[in-house]
Scaffold this motif. Structure first.
Motif, PDB file in Angstrom:
ATOM      1  N   ASP A   1      33.876  72.379  48.202  1.00 24.66           N
ATOM      2  CA  ASP A   1      32.546  72.980  48.083  1.00 24.66           C
ATOM      3  C   ASP A   1      31.787  73.039  49.200  1.00 24.66           C
ATOM      4  O   ASP A   1      30.529  73.578  49.595  1.00 24.66           O
ATOM      5  CB  ASP A   1      32.554  74.161  46.994  1.00 24.66           C
ATOM      6  N   LYS A   2      31.431  71.564  48.012  1.00 26.87           N
ATOM      7  CA  LYS A   2      29.524  71.085  48.406  1.00 26.87           C
ATOM      8  C   LYS A   2      30.070  70.087  50.272  1.00 26.87           C
ATOM      9  O   LYS A   2      29.277  69.530  50.202  1.00 26.87           O
ATOM     10  CB  LYS A   2      29.217  70.045  47.865  1.00 26.87           C
ATOM     11  N   ARG A   3      30.773  70.037  50.465  1.00 28.52           N
ATOM     12  CA  ARG A   3      31.178  69.275  51.310  1.00 28.52           C
ATOM     13  C   ARG A   3      30.560  67.682  51.400  1.00 28.52           C
ATOM     14  O   ARG A   3      30.116  67.607  52.662  1.00 28.52           O
ATOM     15  CB  ARG A   3      31.029  69.820  52.922  1.00 28.52           C
ATOM     16  N   THR A   4      30.718  67.266  50.391  1.00 30.02           N
ATOM     17  CA  THR A   4      30.814  65.337  49.999  1.00 30.02           C
ATOM     18  C   THR A   4      31.095  64.475  51.649  1.00 30.02           C
ATOM     19  O   THR A   4      32.785  64.874  51.612  1.00 30.02           O
ATOM     20  CB  THR A   4      30.959  65.446  48.650  1.00 30.02           C
ATOM     21  N   PRO A   5      30.696  63.790  52.099  1.00 33.90           N
ATOM     22  CA  PRO A   5      31.536  63.097  52.514  1.00 33.90           C
ATOM     23  C   PRO A   5      32.487  62.465  52.352  1.00 33.90           C
ATOM     24  O   PRO A   5      32.392  62.022  50.603  1.00 33.90           O
ATOM     25  CB  PRO A   5      30.107  61.937  53.394  1.00 33.90           C
ATOM     26  N   ASP A   6      33.521  61.699  53.136  1.00 33.86           N
ATOM     27  CA  ASP A   6      34.651  61.438  51.996  1.00 33.86           C
ATOM     28  C   ASP A   6      34.119  59.630  51.784  1.00 33.86           C
ATOM     29  O   ASP A   6      34.659  59.427  50.852  1.00 33.86           O
ATOM     30  CB  ASP A   6      35.259  60.632  53.367  1.00 33.86           C
ATOM     31  N   SER A   7      32.715  58.750  52.344  1.00 34.75           N
ATOM     32  CA  SER A   7      32.855  58.076  51.983  1.00 34.75           C
ATOM     33  C   SER A   7      32.354  57.778  50.567  1.00 34.75           C
ATOM     34  O   SER A   7      32.453  56.785  49.373  1.00 34.75           O
ATOM     35  CB  SER A   7      31.635  56.872  52.916  1.00 34.75           C
ATOM     36  N   GLU A   8      30.587  59.118  50.863  1.00 37.20           N
ATOM     37  CA  GLU A   8      31.093  58.870  49.028  1.00 37.20           C
ATOM     38  C   GLU A   8      31.483  59.387  48.270  1.00 37.20           C
ATOM     39  O   GLU A   8      31.256  59.452  46.820  1.00 37.20           O
ATOM     40  CB  GLU A   8      29.353  60.202  49.299  1.00 37.20           C
ATOM     41  N   ARG A   9      32.871  60.748  47.978  1.00 43.12           N
ATOM     42  CA  ARG A   9      33.754  61.106  47.411  1.00 43.12           C
ATOM     43  C   ARG A   9      34.371  59.899  47.305  1.00 43.12           C
ATOM     44  O   ARG A   9      34.354  60.064  45.817  1.00 43.12           O
ATOM     45  CB  ARG A   9      34.613  61.549  48.096  1.00 43.12           C
ATOM     46  N   GLU A  10      34.635  59.177  47.785  1.00 41.90           N
ATOM     47  CA  GLU A  10      35.328  57.445  47.153  1.00 41.90           C
ATOM     48  C   GLU A  10      34.081  56.946  46.391  1.00 41.90           C
ATOM     49  O   GLU A  10      35.556  55.934  45.373  1.00 41.90           O
ATOM     50  CB  GLU A  10      36.198  56.901  48.211  1.00 41.90           C
ATOM     51  N   LEU A  11      33.449  56.155  46.668  1.00 41.48           N
ATOM     52  CA  LEU A  11      32.562  55.972  45.860  1.00 41.48           C
ATOM     53  C   LEU A  11      32.183  56.165  44.722  1.00 41.48           C
ATOM     54  O   LEU A  11      32.325  55.886  43.876  1.00 41.48           O
ATOM     55  CB  LEU A  11      31.387  56.026  46.027  1.00 41.48           C
ATOM     56  N   ARG A  12      32.132  57.734  43.883  1.00 44.58           N
ATOM     57  CA  ARG A  12      32.291  58.305  43.268  1.00 44.58           C
ATOM     58  C   ARG A  12      33.761  58.261  42.043  1.00 44.58           C
ATOM     59  O   ARG A  12      33.634  58.252  41.241  1.00 44.58           O
ATOM     60  CB  ARG A  12      31.610  60.027  43.112  1.00 44.58           C
ATOM     61  N   TRP A  13      34.718  58.449  43.423  1.00 46.40           N
ATOM     62  CA  TRP A  13      36.241  58.462  42.161  1.00 46.40           C
ATOM     63  C   TRP A  13      36.085  56.665  42.133  1.00 46.40           C
ATOM     64  O   TRP A  13      36.625  56.618  40.219  1.00 46.40           O
ATOM     65  CB  TRP A  13      36.927  58.679  43.189  1.00 46.40           C
ATOM     66  N   LEU A  14      35.650  55.943  42.593  1.00 45.31           N
ATOM     67  CA  LEU A  14      35.504  54.390  42.531  1.00 45.31           C
ATOM     68  C   LEU A  14      35.049  54.589  40.849  1.00 45.31           C
ATOM     69  O   LEU A  14      35.447  53.306  40.180  1.00 45.31           O
ATOM     70  CB  LEU A  14      35.123  53.212  43.311  1.00 45.31           C
ATOM     71  N   GLN A  15      33.466  55.106  41.051  1.00 48.31           N
ATOM     72  CA  GLN A  15      32.808  54.795  39.329  1.00 48.31           C
ATOM     73  C   GLN A  15      33.542  55.104  38.056  1.00 48.31           C
ATOM     74  O   GLN A  15      33.721  54.247  36.814  1.00 48.31           O
ATOM     75  CB  GLN A  15      31.809  55.502  39.729  1.00 48.31           C
ATOM     76  N   ILE A  16      34.417  56.302  38.786  1.00 50.51           N
ATOM     77  CA  ILE A  16      35.176  56.874  37.508  1.00 50.51           C
ATOM     78  C   ILE A  16      36.466  55.854  37.252  1.00 50.51           C
ATOM     79  O   ILE A  16      36.697  55.675  36.227  1.00 50.51           O
ATOM     80  CB  ILE A  16      35.333  57.929  37.553  1.00 50.51           C
ATOM     81  N   LYS A  17      36.815  55.496  37.810  1.00 52.79           N
ATOM     82  CA  LYS A  17      38.072  54.083  37.670  1.00 52.79           C
ATOM     83  C   LYS A  17      37.246  53.082  37.258  1.00 52.79           C
ATOM     84  O   LYS A  17      38.064  52.693  36.012  1.00 52.79           O
ATOM     85  CB  LYS A  17      38.644  54.132  38.765  1.00 52.79           C
ATOM     86  N   GLU A  18      36.693  52.892  37.281  1.00 47.91           N
ATOM     87  CA  GLU A  18      35.566  51.129  36.874  1.00 47.91           C
ATOM     88  C   GLU A  18      35.814  51.170  35.182  1.00 47.91           C
ATOM     89  O   GLU A  18      35.145  50.644  35.028  1.00 47.91           O
ATOM     90  CB  GLU A  18      34.694  50.623  37.740  1.00 47.91           C
ATOM     91  N   LYS A  19      34.562  52.786  35.512  1.00 50.83           N
ATOM     92  CA  LYS A  19      34.305  52.795  33.673  1.00 50.83           C
ATOM     93  C   LYS A  19      35.216  53.571  32.850  1.00 50.83           C
ATOM     94  O   LYS A  19      35.278  53.497  31.594  1.00 50.83           O
ATOM     95  CB  LYS A  19      32.705  54.121  34.138  1.00 50.83           C
ATOM     96  N   THR A  20      36.030  54.614  33.072  1.00 48.90           N
ATOM     97  CA  THR A  20      37.221  54.579  31.946  1.00 48.90           C
ATOM     98  C   THR A  20      39.017  54.424  32.370  1.00 48.90           C
ATOM     99  O   THR A  20      39.234  54.408  32.310  1.00 48.90           O
ATOM    100  CB  THR A  20      37.519  56.444  32.675  1.00 48.90           C
ATOM    101  N   GLY A  21      39.570  53.845  33.390  1.00 53.06           N
ATOM    102  CA  GLY A  21      40.580  53.257  34.112  1.00 53.06           C
ATOM    103  C   GLY A  21      41.209  54.566  34.836  1.00 53.06           C
ATOM    104  O   GLY A  21      42.272  54.184  34.817  1.00 53.06           O
ATOM    105  N   VAL A  22      40.935  55.592  34.446  1.00 52.60           N
ATOM    106  CA  VAL A  22      41.011  56.816  35.551  1.00 52.60           C
ATOM    107  C   VAL A  22      41.222  56.951  36.461  1.00 52.60           C
ATOM    108  O   VAL A  22      41.000  56.567  37.196  1.00 52.60           O
ATOM    109  CB  VAL A  22      40.971  58.630  34.968  1.00 52.60           C
ATOM    110  N   GLU A  23      42.541  57.510  36.992  1.00 56.38           N
ATOM    111  CA  GLU A  23      42.252  57.717  38.545  1.00 56.38           C
ATOM    112  C   GLU A  23      42.786  58.917  39.545  1.00 56.38           C
ATOM    113  O   GLU A  23      43.850  59.592  38.419  1.00 56.38           O
ATOM    114  CB  GLU A  23      43.638  56.528  39.147  1.00 56.38           C
ATOM    115  N   ARG A  24      42.400  59.615  39.887  1.00 55.00           N
ATOM    116  CA  ARG A  24      42.577  61.200  40.088  1.00 55.00           C
ATOM    117  C   ARG A  24      44.080  61.205  40.418  1.00 55.00           C
ATOM    118  O   ARG A  24      44.523  62.355  39.598  1.00 55.00           O
ATOM    119  CB  ARG A  24      41.986  61.796  41.187  1.00 55.00           C
TER     120      ARG A  24
END
Length: 440
Positions: A404-427
């Motif tokens: 919906d917010k048309r977030t750039p792919d590079s920013e999406r990947e960085l945000r998913w990576l932050q979640i994975k690094e801190k929780t171990g959860v992969e989308r």
């Protein structure tokens, strides 16, 4: 020392320099030596020698002062981390200190950050020479009354304004020399308690005199490589955390001519649970300022030996392992990490910048966000038991927000990576796992 959720690191700005700065730490720490020598190589001159052996006059030149404070702050931070200091939940820097925070949070490399600091200093020197602009510090004053006096002078064609809102009773003002002198006189006449320090040789940062150079700053900011910071990083312009790389670049250009909302930044941190602050840089200016904002805090200055020893003691105490500690207690349970992943999805959904120019008032993902927020509350209250489907719903919600917010792919990947690094959860793994459990 509190855990990282309660911790913020603060980085000082102009005025923190002093003759002989970093000498004792340089002599006792290889990490500090390496950092200052790295700064020498980046800038192409012996900044480290100037910091430790140079005269006050040379150190106070803008082109030397700003890189010196930035390099010293980075050296303090690297030493702190080497000695076991935790990554904080937040970082904030005062004026120049925002660039130190950008470097230490990982948003910019040390090289890129120092190059930007040098460029920003050059712009300020040129404006100072062309306009006769400068800055003053005013203590024990009513900021609202000073703001009214500035408006009156502006109506008379004088350029002067509040540059930094430091506390309830301390501000910095910037403008043309003659306008500053007139303002200082009017403030003194209006108050028996005002303390005013005119900063000789200072640049008129954070006022309209710098605005014509903002386009050049924008162009320079776009030349470097940017990343999302490893923790929440506050903007001087808004007093709130940055939400995207594009916002960092835009607001840093505005920081040249808009006031530093330092008091707002500290109040935001306090409202969001920060209880301990550590000043990372030369002197203790921000530590000394803190009681004027709030007395209900613990504040340390890493440049003070006693505080540094206290910080090390707390780090050692918090990292000590009990003799009979069970292995299961050495890391958070998987359920806790999944709950944290849900929280991070909500946070990223809220802080991601909206790049959708269509002007849609109600995005489809809003209903999903509200559902996940309600679900998180029920989980916190123990009303429902945490399951894989809850994590999958949070992940699906964040994906919908990105769309919906048309977030750039590079920013999406960085945000998913932050979640994975801190929780171990992969989308994808979570969504696939729940899909396999669903009956056909």
């Amino acid at each position: 020392m509190n855990n990282q959720a309660d911790l913020a690191l603060l980085f000082p700005g102009s005025g923190a320099q002093y003759k002989g700065m970093m000498r004792s730490l340089y002599e006792s720490s290889r990490r500090v030596q390496d950092t200052l020598h790295e700064a020498d190589d980046i800038l192409g001159f012996e900044l480290s020698r100037l910091m430790m052996e140079g005269s006050t006059v040379k150190l106070n030149r803008i082109g030397h002062m700003l890189p010196a404070i930035c390099a010293a702050s980075v050296a303090h931070y690297r030493l702190y981390r080497e000695q076991g200091g935790p990554l904080p939940a937040y970082m904030a820097g005062h004026s120049l200190g925002e660039y130190s925070a950008l470097i230490c949070s990982g948003a910019l490399s040390f090289r890129d950050g120092l190059m930007l600091v040098r460029f920003r200093a050059r712009l300020a020197e040129e404006v100072m020479e062309a306009t006769g602009g400068a800055m003053s510090i005013m203590k024990s004053v009513d900021p609202a009354q000073v703001a009214l006096l500035c408006l009156k002078l502006q109506a008379e064609g004088r350029e002067v304004s509040i540059a930094c809102q430091n506390s309830r009773s301390q501000i910095a003002v910037s403008g043309q020399d003659a306008a500053l002198a007139e303002l200082e006189q009017r403030v003194t006449e209006a108050s028996d308690y005002a303390q005013i320090s005119h900063l000789i040789g200072s640049a008129p940062y954070h006022c309209a005199l710098m605005q014509p150079r903002a386009a050049e700053m924008t162009e320079e900011l776009l030349k470097y490589n940017w990343s999302l910071p490893a923790c929440q990083l506050l903007s001087n312009v808004t007093g709130r955390p940055y939400t995207s790389i594009q916002e960092m670049q835009g607001l840093l250009a505005q920081q040249l001519y808009k006031p530093v909302l330092w008091q707002n930044s500290i109040m935001y941190l306090l409202e969001n649970g920060v209880q301990t602050f550590i000043e990372m840089g030369p002197q203790n200016i921000l530590k000394t300022l803190m009681p004027e904002i709030s007395e209900q805090t613990r504040v340390y200055a890493h440049d003070e030996k006693v505080d540094r020893m206290t910080i090390r003691d707390h780090i050692a105490a918090s990292s000590a392992t009990p003799v009979h500690r069970h292995k299961a207690e050495t890391s958070p349970p998987a359920a806790d990490l999944r709950l944290k992943a849900i929280s991070m999805c909500l946070t990223h959904a809220m802080t991601t910048r909206n790049n959708n120019q269509a002007g849609v008032p109600d995005m489809p993902s809003l209903e999903l966000y509200t559902q996940v927020k309600r679900m998180k509350h029920e989980l916190d209250q123990g009303e429902i038991a945490l399951g894989a489907e809850h994590v999958a719903l949070a992940i699906s919600m964040l994906q919908a927000v990105f769309e919906d917010k048309r977030t750039p792919d590079s920013e999406r990947e960085l945000r998913w990576l932050q979640i994975k690094e801190k929780t171990g959860v992969e989308r994808q793994a979570e969504i696939t796992a729940i899909a396999r459990r669903e009956p056909e």
